[in-house]
Design a protein around this motif. Structure first.
Motif, mmCIF file in Angstrom:
data_model
loop_
_atom_site.group_PDB
_atom_site.id
_atom_site.type_symbol
_atom_site.label_atom_id
_atom_site.label_comp_id
_atom_site.label_asym_id
_atom_site.label_seq_id
_atom_site.Cartn_x
_atom_site.Cartn_y
_atom_site.Cartn_z
ATOM 1 N N SER A 74 0.828 -1.205 0.000
ATOM 2 C CA SER A 74 0.000 0.000 0.000
ATOM 3 C C SER A 74 0.864 1.258 0.000
ATOM 4 O O SER A 74 2.054 1.213 0.332
ATOM 5 C CB SER A 74 -0.919 -0.010 1.219
ATOM 6 O OG SER A 74 -0.140 -0.099 2.402
ATOM 7 N N CYS A 124 -3.601 -2.492 -5.897
ATOM 8 C CA CYS A 124 -4.858 -2.226 -6.592
ATOM 9 C C CYS A 124 -4.923 -0.734 -6.916
ATOM 10 O O CYS A 124 -4.061 0.039 -6.468
ATOM 11 C CB CYS A 124 -6.051 -2.635 -5.718
ATOM 12 S SG CYS A 124 -6.219 -1.621 -4.226
ATOM 13 N N PRO A 125 -5.904 -0.279 -7.687
ATOM 14 C CA PRO A 125 -5.982 1.147 -8.032
ATOM 15 C C PRO A 125 -6.041 2.083 -6.827
ATOM 16 O O PRO A 125 -5.404 3.137 -6.813
ATOM 17 C CB PRO A 125 -7.258 1.230 -8.869
ATOM 18 C CG PRO A 125 -7.391 -0.118 -9.491
ATOM 19 C CD PRO A 125 -6.894 -1.075 -8.451
ATOM 20 N N CYS A 126 -6.803 1.728 -5.790
ATOM 21 C CA CYS A 126 -6.880 2.610 -4.618
ATOM 22 C C CYS A 126 -5.681 2.432 -3.704
ATOM 23 O O CYS A 126 -5.364 3.302 -2.894
ATOM 24 C CB CYS A 126 -8.180 2.375 -3.848
ATOM 25 S SG CYS A 126 -8.162 0.912 -2.770
ATOM 26 N N TYR A 177 -5.760 -2.781 -1.133
ATOM 27 C CA TYR A 177 -6.140 -4.198 -1.173
ATOM 28 C C TYR A 177 -5.224 -4.976 -0.218
ATOM 29 O O TYR A 177 -3.999 -4.793 -0.223
ATOM 30 C CB TYR A 177 -6.007 -4.722 -2.599
ATOM 31 C CG TYR A 177 -6.429 -6.153 -2.783
ATOM 32 C CD1 TYR A 177 -7.777 -6.508 -2.811
ATOM 33 C CD2 TYR A 177 -5.484 -7.160 -2.947
ATOM 34 C CE1 TYR A 177 -8.168 -7.819 -2.998
ATOM 35 C CE2 TYR A 177 -5.869 -8.477 -3.142
ATOM 36 C CZ TYR A 177 -7.208 -8.808 -3.157
ATOM 37 O OH TYR A 177 -7.589 -10.108 -3.345
ATOM 38 N N CYS A 214 -10.356 -1.518 1.193
ATOM 39 C CA CYS A 214 -10.177 -1.322 -0.248
ATOM 40 C C CYS A 214 -11.544 -1.052 -0.881
ATOM 41 O O CYS A 214 -12.527 -1.738 -0.590
ATOM 42 C CB CYS A 214 -9.548 -2.561 -0.875
ATOM 43 S SG CYS A 214 -9.437 -2.516 -2.679
ATOM 44 N N CYS A 267 -11.969 -1.008 -4.239
ATOM 45 C CA CYS A 267 -11.929 -1.525 -5.605
ATOM 46 C C CYS A 267 -12.716 -2.825 -5.707
ATOM 47 O O CYS A 267 -12.731 -3.639 -4.779
ATOM 48 C CB CYS A 267 -10.484 -1.782 -6.047
ATOM 49 S SG CYS A 267 -9.396 -0.350 -5.878
ATOM 50 N N SER A 268 -13.329 -3.026 -6.842
ATOM 51 C CA SER A 268 -14.023 -4.290 -7.089
ATOM 52 C C SER A 268 -12.993 -5.375 -7.396
ATOM 53 O O SER A 268 -11.843 -5.086 -7.746
ATOM 54 C CB SER A 268 -14.973 -4.137 -8.273
ATOM 55 O OG SER A 268 -14.245 -3.905 -9.468
ATOM 56 N N SER A 324 -11.598 -4.925 -10.864
ATOM 57 C CA SER A 324 -10.612 -3.854 -11.044
ATOM 58 C C SER A 324 -9.266 -4.239 -10.443
ATOM 59 O O SER A 324 -8.209 -3.900 -10.988
ATOM 60 C CB SER A 324 -11.121 -2.553 -10.425
ATOM 61 O OG SER A 324 -11.253 -2.670 -9.025
ATOM 62 N N VAL A 325 -9.291 -4.977 -9.332
ATOM 63 C CA VAL A 325 -8.040 -5.465 -8.744
ATOM 64 C C VAL A 325 -7.348 -6.413 -9.721
ATOM 65 O O VAL A 325 -6.144 -6.328 -9.951
ATOM 66 C CB VAL A 325 -8.288 -6.163 -7.395
ATOM 67 C CG1 VAL A 325 -7.005 -6.817 -6.881
ATOM 68 C CG2 VAL A 325 -8.829 -5.178 -6.376
ATOM 69 N N ARG A 375 -7.745 -6.552 -13.002
ATOM 70 C CA ARG A 375 -7.238 -5.809 -14.164
ATOM 71 C C ARG A 375 -5.951 -5.072 -13.833
ATOM 72 O O ARG A 375 -5.016 -5.017 -14.638
ATOM 73 C CB ARG A 375 -8.296 -4.816 -14.650
ATOM 74 C CG ARG A 375 -9.416 -5.439 -15.467
ATOM 75 C CD ARG A 375 -10.218 -4.365 -16.193
ATOM 76 N NE ARG A 375 -10.811 -3.396 -15.272
ATOM 77 C CZ ARG A 375 -12.016 -3.516 -14.733
ATOM 78 N NH1 ARG A 375 -12.749 -4.603 -15.013
ATOM 79 N NH2 ARG A 375 -12.480 -2.593 -13.914
ATOM 80 N N TYR A 376 -5.897 -4.516 -12.618
ATOM 81 C CA TYR A 376 -4.704 -3.756 -12.227
ATOM 82 C C TYR A 376 -3.483 -4.670 -12.133
ATOM 83 O O TYR A 376 -2.415 -4.359 -12.672
ATOM 84 C CB TYR A 376 -4.959 -3.069 -10.891
ATOM 85 C CG TYR A 376 -3.873 -2.106 -10.489
ATOM 86 C CD1 TYR A 376 -3.809 -0.831 -11.043
ATOM 87 C CD2 TYR A 376 -2.912 -2.462 -9.539
ATOM 88 C CE1 TYR A 376 -2.816 0.064 -10.669
ATOM 89 C CE2 TYR A 376 -1.915 -1.573 -9.157
ATOM 90 C CZ TYR A 376 -1.876 -0.318 -9.725
ATOM 91 O OH TYR A 376 -0.889 0.557 -9.353
#
Length: 511
Positions: A221, A351-353, A356, A363, A365-366, A369-370, A372-373
């Protein structure tokens, strides 16, 4: 009248000798032939002004300058001094007796002073190899060229100084580079691992990476210390050998990077390109070919922060250099090979945010999305990274604690000892210096596993569904861990630790 001087042209990280031929005949004008680029063509205006401001006379006749071999493109302004001296020799203003003994290079200012050039070290090495007595070049490049022992380095500040030296009107002693004792012992970095609170498992992973030359990726993170840890990696790297220093200096000299002109580089480079850098900047090439960041990190560290933010194409082109330790830049007009034996250190958020798997923050993020990231980093590229390390936030009591952390110097001692064991192991093997560079035949010879180790690794292969490449890399890391423990054999605990450094191969990271 006809005369000839000698210069050099850069091809990759090597130099080739160029003959600068000048013929003066009745007529008018100056003509440059031999595949010069625009910078070389513009030299005639710099030369005319330098002559006027140095009390020298430009011949009032037809001057033809040929740069041989004529089928190799000549680039840059470093041939100014060579062409000027050749013209003066053909006009009878410079004695031709010593011209054949020296490589002459430098960029001319309009007032006749000599400006520094790129690639002085490879040019000096080429001059020595081809039997030249010395190298006449700008003062700023003298320390760099003096590294090539057995070659006179004549440092000049102006065109007039060069003319006086060649005519015997002024004695210029060869430049002698003064080396200061302990230069390689003192680190140029202000950072130290003692500054890092907690993160003992990450420090251990980076120690293993430095000891065996392994690639490593840290995932965690924001604010967990990934960048802080990565920037302290150079402080625990072993000193460079003379051969490594020479090759690294040549690359930085060709690229014209600050520091190369001070002489031989003694500290491993640390390159950290931004994720918005172009593919050419990373790999190398361009209209006038230059080494990229992966070559500037040769024998050192390439740090890619925020790895998923780099373009997919940029990351995929790293796959070949990571395996072959070199990069071939092929274009319509040229093909150049640059060395690229670097250690990749990468960092990314999970993850994007960024939160995770965070122990306290949620977190947002779905799962998609995790996934995909994480999948911005392809499987083949991750396969080539030996150590995947999860970096967790440091607890408050550790941050505020006053207990001293281990210094980089202590870690470096263990790394140097492990590298010494590898040097003894690979003695007599050309091009292999670390465990990370072992080929399959060496794995069979130096990394034999007993029944317990084989069974443990077999279970991990099945559970994590690892590739054959990942298998080899786990064994190489285990060999390095054994070297750090001064163990002649790989034991189950070494295999277990190496398997533990495959975080991104486990379930739970969106894959």
């Amino acid at each position: 009248m006809f005369t000839k001087c000698y210069a050099s042209a850069l091809v990759g990280i090597e130099a080739m000798t160029v003959e600068v031929e000048v013929n003066i005949t009745p007529g008018l004008g100056m003509f440059l032939v031999g595949l010069p680029d625009n910078a070389v063509r513009e030299s005639q205006e710099r030369i005319r002004s330098a002559f006027d401001n140095s009390g020298l006379k430009m011949p009032g006749k037809k001057v033809v300058v040929n740069l041989a071999p004529a089928d190799v493109r000549k680039e840059g302004s470093s041939l100014d001094l060579t062409i000027a001296v050749a013209i003066l020799a053909a006009a009878g203003q410079v004695a031709p007796d010593r011209l054949g003994s020296y490589i002459i290079m430098g960029e001319l200012s309009l007032d006749g002073t000599v400006k520094p050039i790129r690639g002085a070290l490879p040019i000096a090495v080429n001059a020595r190899r081809n039997g030249f007595r010395g190298f006449i070049l700008p003062r700023e490049n003298a320390a760099e060229a003096a590294v090539a022992e057995g070659l006179e380095t004549i440092a000049a500040g102006s065109l007039k100084e060069v003319v006086d030296f060649l005519n015997g009107d002024a004695a210029v002693p060869p430049y002698v580079h003064e080396t200061t004792g302990g230069d390689g012992a003192e680190s140029p970095y202000e950072e130290d691992f003692a500054d890092v609170k907690g993160q003992a498992h990450v420090k251990r992973a980076l120690e293993v990476a430095a000891a065996g030359g392994h690639n490593v990726i840290m995932i965690g993170s924001p604010g967990s210390g990934k960048t802080m840890l990565a920037r302290r990696m150079p402080t625990i790297m072993p000193p460079m050998t003379t051969a490594e220093s020479l090759e690294t200096t040549k690359i930085h000299s060709i690229a014209g990077k600050p520091g190369s002109t001070r002489g031989l580089m003694t500290h491993r480079p640390f390159r950290a390109p931004h994720h918005l850098a172009s593919q050419v900047a990373l790999i190398g090439g361009g209209t006038n070919p230059q080494p990229g960041e992966i070559s500037l990190a040769h024998n050192g560290i390439l740090f890619l922060d925020e790895l998923p933010e780099f373009g997919r194409n940029m990351l995929e082109v790293l796959r070949q250099p990571l395996e072959e330790k070199k990069v071939t830049v092929a274009r319509a007009k040229y093909t150049i090979e640059y060395p690229a034996n670097f250690m990749l250190v990468a960092a990314m958020n999970p993850c994007p945010c960024g939160y995770y798997n965070h122990p306290t923050k949620e977190c947002v993020c779905s799962a998609a999305s995790v996934s995909r990231y994480i999948n911005r980093i392809s499987g083949p590229l991750l396969d080539r990274i030996d150590l995947h390390v999860e970096v967790t936030p440091v607890a408050l009591d550790e941050i505020s604690g006053t207990a001293p952390a281990e210094k980089s110097a202590a870690i470096r001692e263990r790394v140097v000892a492990a590298r010494a064991r590898q040097a003894a192991r690979f003695a007599g093997t050309n091009g292999i210096h670390t465990n990370a560079m072992m080929n399959p035949a060496m794995l069979r010879e130096f990394c034999r596993l007993d029944a317990a180790c084989s069974a443990m690794l077999g279970r991990a292969m099945e559970r994590l569904d690892l590739s054959a490449r990942a298998y080899d890399r786990i064994v190489k890391v285990a060999r390095t861990i054994a070297d750090l423990a001064a163990s002649p054999d790989i034991r189950p605990e070494h295999i277990a630790e190496a398997i533990n450094y495959r975080s991104l191969d486990r379930a739970g990271w969106g894959r």
